[in-house]
Design a protein around this motif. Structure first.
Motif, PDB file in Angstrom:
ATOM      1  N   HIS A 253      13.053   5.721  -5.153  1.00 19.63           N
ATOM      2  CA  HIS A 253      13.565   4.568  -4.395  1.00 19.63           C
ATOM      3  C   HIS A 253      12.746   4.325  -3.132  1.00 19.63           C
ATOM      4  O   HIS A 253      12.909   3.331  -2.457  1.00 19.63           O
ATOM      5  N   ARG A 254      11.840   5.272  -2.820  1.00 16.90           N
ATOM      6  CA  ARG A 254      11.043   5.102  -1.599  1.00 16.90           C
ATOM      7  C   ARG A 254       9.703   4.419  -1.843  1.00 16.90           C
ATOM      8  O   ARG A 254       8.941   4.168  -0.899  1.00 16.90           O
ATOM      9  N   LEU A 255       9.418   4.104  -3.067  1.00 16.65           N
ATOM     10  CA  LEU A 255       8.107   3.517  -3.376  1.00 16.65           C
ATOM     11  C   LEU A 255       8.126   2.012  -3.066  1.00 16.65           C
ATOM     12  O   LEU A 255       8.382   1.179  -3.932  1.00 16.65           O
ATOM     13  N   VAL A 256       7.865   1.670  -1.803  1.00 22.45           N
ATOM     14  CA  VAL A 256       7.900   0.251  -1.423  1.00 22.45           C
ATOM     15  C   VAL A 256       6.495  -0.321  -1.303  1.00 22.45           C
ATOM     16  O   VAL A 256       6.317  -1.516  -1.178  1.00 22.45           O
ATOM     17  N   ARG A 257       5.465   0.545  -1.309  1.00 18.40           N
ATOM     18  CA  ARG A 257       4.072   0.118  -1.255  1.00 18.40           C
ATOM     19  C   ARG A 257       3.735  -0.513   0.101  1.00 18.40           C
ATOM     20  O   ARG A 257       4.585  -0.990   0.815  1.00 18.40           O
ATOM     21  N   GLY A 258       2.434  -0.511   0.409  1.00 15.65           N
ATOM     22  CA  GLY A 258       1.999  -0.880   1.753  1.00 15.65           C
ATOM     23  C   GLY A 258       1.737  -2.357   1.986  1.00 15.65           C
ATOM     24  O   GLY A 258       1.185  -2.732   2.999  1.00 15.65           O
ATOM     25  N   LEU A 259       2.097  -3.206   1.033  1.00 16.83           N
ATOM     26  CA  LEU A 259       1.823  -4.628   1.201  1.00 16.83           C
ATOM     27  C   LEU A 259       3.142  -5.381   1.049  1.00 16.83           C
ATOM     28  O   LEU A 259       3.951  -5.049   0.191  1.00 16.83           O
ATOM     29  N   ASP A 260       3.326  -6.399   1.871  1.00 14.79           N
ATOM     30  CA  ASP A 260       4.621  -7.082   1.899  1.00 14.79           C
ATOM     31  C   ASP A 260       4.894  -7.935   0.674  1.00 14.79           C
ATOM     32  O   ASP A 260       6.016  -8.340   0.436  1.00 14.79           O
ATOM     33  N   TYR A 261       3.861  -8.252  -0.109  1.00 16.27           N
ATOM     34  CA  TYR A 261       4.077  -9.269  -1.142  1.00 16.27           C
ATOM     35  C   TYR A 261       4.785  -8.773  -2.395  1.00 16.27           C
ATOM     36  O   TYR A 261       5.135  -9.560  -3.265  1.00 16.27           O
ATOM     37  N   TYR A 262       5.007  -7.488  -2.537  1.00 12.59           N
ATOM     38  CA  TYR A 262       5.621  -7.004  -3.773  1.00 12.59           C
ATOM     39  C   TYR A 262       7.083  -7.410  -3.907  1.00 12.59           C
ATOM     40  O   TYR A 262       7.831  -7.402  -2.940  1.00 12.59           O
ATOM     41  N   VAL A 263       7.476  -7.783  -5.118  1.00  8.94           N
ATOM     42  CA  VAL A 263       8.893  -7.994  -5.457  1.00  8.94           C
ATOM     43  C   VAL A 263       9.164  -7.274  -6.778  1.00  8.94           C
ATOM     44  O   VAL A 263       8.263  -7.045  -7.581  1.00  8.94           O
ATOM     45  N   ARG A 264      10.416  -6.915  -6.957  1.00 11.88           N
ATOM     46  CA  ARG A 264      10.834  -6.237  -8.190  1.00 11.88           C
ATOM     47  C   ARG A 264       9.986  -4.987  -8.451  1.00 11.88           C
ATOM     48  O   ARG A 264       9.951  -4.100  -7.624  1.00 11.88           O
ATOM     49  N   THR A 265       9.262  -4.959  -9.564  1.00  9.63           N
ATOM     50  CA  THR A 265       8.611  -3.714  -9.973  1.00  9.63           C
ATOM     51  C   THR A 265       7.487  -3.276  -9.024  1.00  9.63           C
ATOM     52  O   THR A 265       6.591  -4.060  -8.710  1.00  9.63           O
ATOM     53  N   THR A 266       7.537  -2.034  -8.583  1.00  7.56           N
ATOM     54  CA  THR A 266       6.381  -1.417  -7.932  1.00  7.56           C
ATOM     55  C   THR A 266       6.105  -0.099  -8.648  1.00  7.56           C
ATOM     56  O   THR A 266       7.032   0.534  -9.155  1.00  7.56           O
ATOM     57  N   PHE A 267       4.841   0.259  -8.704  1.00  7.53           N
ATOM     58  CA  PHE A 267       4.528   1.548  -9.336  1.00  7.53           C
ATOM     59  C   PHE A 267       3.269   2.167  -8.739  1.00  7.53           C
ATOM     60  O   PHE A 267       2.477   1.490  -8.082  1.00  7.53           O
ATOM     61  N   GLU A 268       3.146   3.437  -8.968  1.00 12.02           N
ATOM     62  CA  GLU A 268       2.006   4.176  -8.487  1.00 12.02           C
ATOM     63  C   GLU A 268       1.698   5.251  -9.519  1.00 12.02           C
ATOM     64  O   GLU A 268       2.607   5.732 -10.182  1.00 12.02           O
ATOM     65  N   VAL A 269       0.435   5.601  -9.660  1.00  9.83           N
ATOM     66  CA  VAL A 269       0.098   6.758 -10.487  1.00  9.83           C
ATOM     67  C   VAL A 269      -0.525   7.779  -9.551  1.00  9.83           C
ATOM     68  O   VAL A 269      -1.434   7.451  -8.784  1.00  9.83           O
ATOM     69  N   SER A 279      -2.492   9.287  -4.520  1.00  7.58           N
ATOM     70  CA  SER A 279      -2.281   8.101  -5.353  1.00  7.58           C
ATOM     71  C   SER A 279      -3.613   7.528  -5.843  1.00  7.58           C
ATOM     72  O   SER A 279      -4.518   7.257  -5.059  1.00  7.58           O
ATOM     73  N   VAL A 280      -3.716   7.370  -7.144  1.00  8.52           N
ATOM     74  CA  VAL A 280      -4.973   6.859  -7.704  1.00  8.52           C
ATOM     75  C   VAL A 280      -4.836   5.387  -8.106  1.00  8.52           C
ATOM     76  O   VAL A 280      -5.803   4.625  -8.041  1.00  8.52           O
ATOM     77  N   ILE A 281      -3.609   4.974  -8.472  1.00  7.19           N
ATOM     78  CA  ILE A 281      -3.368   3.565  -8.820  1.00  7.19           C
ATOM     79  C   ILE A 281      -2.100   3.093  -8.116  1.00  7.19           C
ATOM     80  O   ILE A 281      -1.108   3.815  -8.062  1.00  7.19           O
ATOM     81  N   GLY A 282      -2.153   1.878  -7.588  1.00  8.04           N
ATOM     82  CA  GLY A 282      -0.955   1.271  -7.009  1.00  8.04           C
ATOM     83  C   GLY A 282      -0.829  -0.144  -7.517  1.00  8.04           C
ATOM     84  O   GLY A 282      -1.824  -0.846  -7.657  1.00  8.04           O
ATOM     85  N   GLY A 283       0.416  -0.554  -7.806  1.00  3.61           N
ATOM     86  CA  GLY A 283       0.554  -1.924  -8.282  1.00  3.61           C
ATOM     87  C   GLY A 283       1.990  -2.387  -8.298  1.00  3.61           C
ATOM     88  O   GLY A 283       2.897  -1.692  -7.855  1.00  3.61           O
ATOM     89  N   GLY A 284       2.163  -3.587  -8.820  1.00  2.00           N
ATOM     90  CA  GLY A 284       3.503  -4.134  -8.912  1.00  2.00           C
ATOM     91  C   GLY A 284       3.483  -5.644  -9.105  1.00  2.00           C
ATOM     92  O   GLY A 284       2.438  -6.234  -9.371  1.00  2.00           O
ATOM     93  N   ARG A 285       4.673  -6.225  -8.951  1.00  2.00           N
ATOM     94  CA  ARG A 285       4.862  -7.652  -9.181  1.00  2.00           C
ATOM     95  C   ARG A 285       4.843  -8.376  -7.848  1.00  2.00           C
ATOM     96  O   ARG A 285       5.364  -7.852  -6.857  1.00  2.00           O
ATOM     97  N   TYR A 286       4.228  -9.533  -7.806  1.00  2.00           N
ATOM     98  CA  TYR A 286       4.160 -10.275  -6.545  1.00  2.00           C
ATOM     99  C   TYR A 286       4.448 -11.761  -6.741  1.00  2.00           C
ATOM    100  O   TYR A 286       3.714 -12.618  -6.244  1.00  2.00           O
ATOM    101  N   ASP A 287       5.530 -12.069  -7.450  1.00  2.00           N
ATOM    102  CA  ASP A 287       5.966 -13.459  -7.581  1.00  2.00           C
ATOM    103  C   ASP A 287       6.115 -14.035  -6.171  1.00  2.00           C
ATOM    104  O   ASP A 287       6.655 -13.373  -5.302  1.00  2.00           O
ATOM    105  N   GLY A 288       5.663 -15.259  -5.964  1.00  2.00           N
ATOM    106  CA  GLY A 288       5.834 -15.851  -4.643  1.00  2.00           C
ATOM    107  C   GLY A 288       4.547 -15.851  -3.830  1.00  2.00           C
ATOM    108  O   GLY A 288       4.353 -16.705  -2.973  1.00  2.00           O
TER     109      GLY A 288
END
Ligand code: ATP
Ligand code: MG
Length: 417
Positions: A253-269, A279-288
């Motif tokens: 629940h703490r994986l909010v990522r360092g960029l404000d644009y993420y919504v819904r899914t965030t993930f990291e590998v 962390s080698v990969i960071g990503g997620g959804r950025y609708d908007g």
């Protein structure tokens, strides 16, 4: 004083570049199978793009950007990440007008003025993947599967997928408000960064790595308990599809990522073989984001791979031999035939080299060995008299006499056979 590389930057030397080619080649082979094509955008952009795109209160924008005044007074910034520039290009060229379900990837350097340490540089490289116009949770799952398939293709072994949902503009504001309230009481006992973030951007508190703050943070309200029904359903479907594909993950629940644009899914590998920069990969959804930057109201999902960290995780391919034929004109009159043969060999696709410095036979043999030459072609006074080359097969330690007019075909057959 000699000039050295700028702190936080590094040279990729010829010895290591093979590893980088392998990682880039793997991306170019894999991503098109999922419908992605490459896009190349400039390494600098208007500063405004990142301030608006990434969020003024993020660490990246607040303290890590390389921003400079252009000579005409404008403000430019070396890109700290790829997404904002890609979104700018997508809007500027109306790429979604021709392709409403657009998939692009990019490879290149990023710039952040962070504290350099192992796996953390001020110029680093990312492979970046972005899909635009897909609302469905299927694309979240596919993107995650692609990220893992890429690691697989690169030969990375052990790693962990960490997953979260950060809600959207409907449910996150209420959650952030709760967080703000909870922090009013807790923040005074936390680190200076958290005290500031509690005011400016409470979500960022969840990123804090200061050991003394961890217990407090773990007891804060959790975003996943406050998702709206739409976000909860989206997240459940992403998880269902990951299960379907047999992809294990850990929820955080703490994986909010360092960029404000993420919504819904965030993930990291992450990989525990990377030490503290795990962390080698960071990503997620950025609708908007596309809309915020002046484009259509389009969804977006993507991820970025840190290449320096990825390179630490893959076995190095080892030094490849660099030469097929090493030419040795030992007599002055042999130079011209050697130059002609060298050119013909290269035109035929072979890697041919000669030593133009005229060193001793012994030191040229050493050089041929060092280059991993498969064949050495020698022409001294005896060979000139016979109109032939002595061709030595280095692996077999055999040599034979080959007439000048046959030598090109002979070497082509041997090298390709
Ligand atoms: P970190 O938590 O390590 O700071 P991040 O959340 O800032 O990473 P992203 O902005 O999502 O990372 O970038 C994606 C990937 O790029 C990271 O997972 C990491 O592998 C790599 N990366 C980010 N910053 C750096 C850096 N300064 N040097 C090298 N690689 C980096
Ligand atoms: Mg970072």
């Amino acid at each position: 004083m000699t000039i050295q590389a700028v702190r936080g930057t590094r040279d990729v030397l010829p010895e290591e570049v093979g590893a980088w080619h392998a990682l880039e080649d793997a991306a170019r082979r894999l991503f098109p199978r999922y419908g992605y094509r490459e896009i190349r955008t400039p390494v600098f952009e208007e500063t405004e793009l990142f301030a608006r795109g990434i969020g003024a209160e993020t660490d990246i924008v607040a303290k890590e950007m390389y921003t400079f005044a252009d000579r005409d007074g404008g403000s430019l910034t070396l890109r700290p990440e790829a997404t904002a520039g890609i979104v700018r290009a997508v809007i500027e060229h109306n790429l979604m007008g021709t392709d409403p379900a657009l998939k692009v990837y990019a490879v290149g350097p990023m710039f952040r003025r962070e504290r350099p340490q192992k796996g953390r540089y001020r110029q680093f490289h990312q492979v970046d993947v972005e899909a635009f116009g897909y609302q469905s949770p299927t694309i979240d799952a596919e993107t995650i599967e692609l990220a893992l398939a890429y690691l697989d293709a690169c030969g990375v072994g052990q790693h962990e997928l960490v997953l979260n949902s950060v809600g959207d503009r409907h449910c996150r504001p209420a959650y952030v408000q709760r967080l703000r309230e909870a922090l009013q009481e807790k923040a005074p006992s936390m680190c200076a960064d958290c005290r500031r973030r509690a005011e400016t951007n409470p979500l960022r508190v969840l990123d804090c790595k200061v050991p003394g703050d961890q217990a407090v943070i773990d007891a804060l309200p959790r975003i996943t308990d406050h998702l709206c029904p739409e976000c909860a359903e989206h997240f459940a479907e992403v998880r269902r599809q990951l299960d379907l594909l047999g992809i294990p993950y850990r929820l955080s629940h703490r994986l909010v990522r360092g960029l404000d644009y993420y919504v819904r899914t965030t993930f990291e590998v992450t990989s525990d073989r990377l030490g503290s920069q795990s962390s080698v990969i960071g990503g997620g959804r950025y609708d908007g984001l596309v809309k915020d930057l002046g484009g259509p109201d389009a969804a977006g999902v993507g991820f970025a791979v840190g290449m320096e960290r990825l390179a630490l995780l893959v076995p190095s391919p080892g030094g490849r031999a660099r030469c097929d034929v090493f030419l040795m004109p030992l007599a002055k009159a042999a130079l011209d035939p050697a130059l002609r043969l060298q050119r013909e060999l290269r035109q035929a696709g072979l890697r041919a080299m000669l030593d133009p410095e005229g060193r001793s036979f012994k030191s040229r043999m050493k050089q041929a060995d060092k280059l991993g030459a498969r064949f050495v072609a020698i022409m001294g006074d005896d060979e000139i008299a016979r109109g032939a080359w002595t061709v030595r097969d280095m692996a077999r330690s055999e040599q034979q006499d080959v007439p000048e007019e046959r030598v090109l075909d002979h070497l082509k057959e041997k090298a390709n056979g």
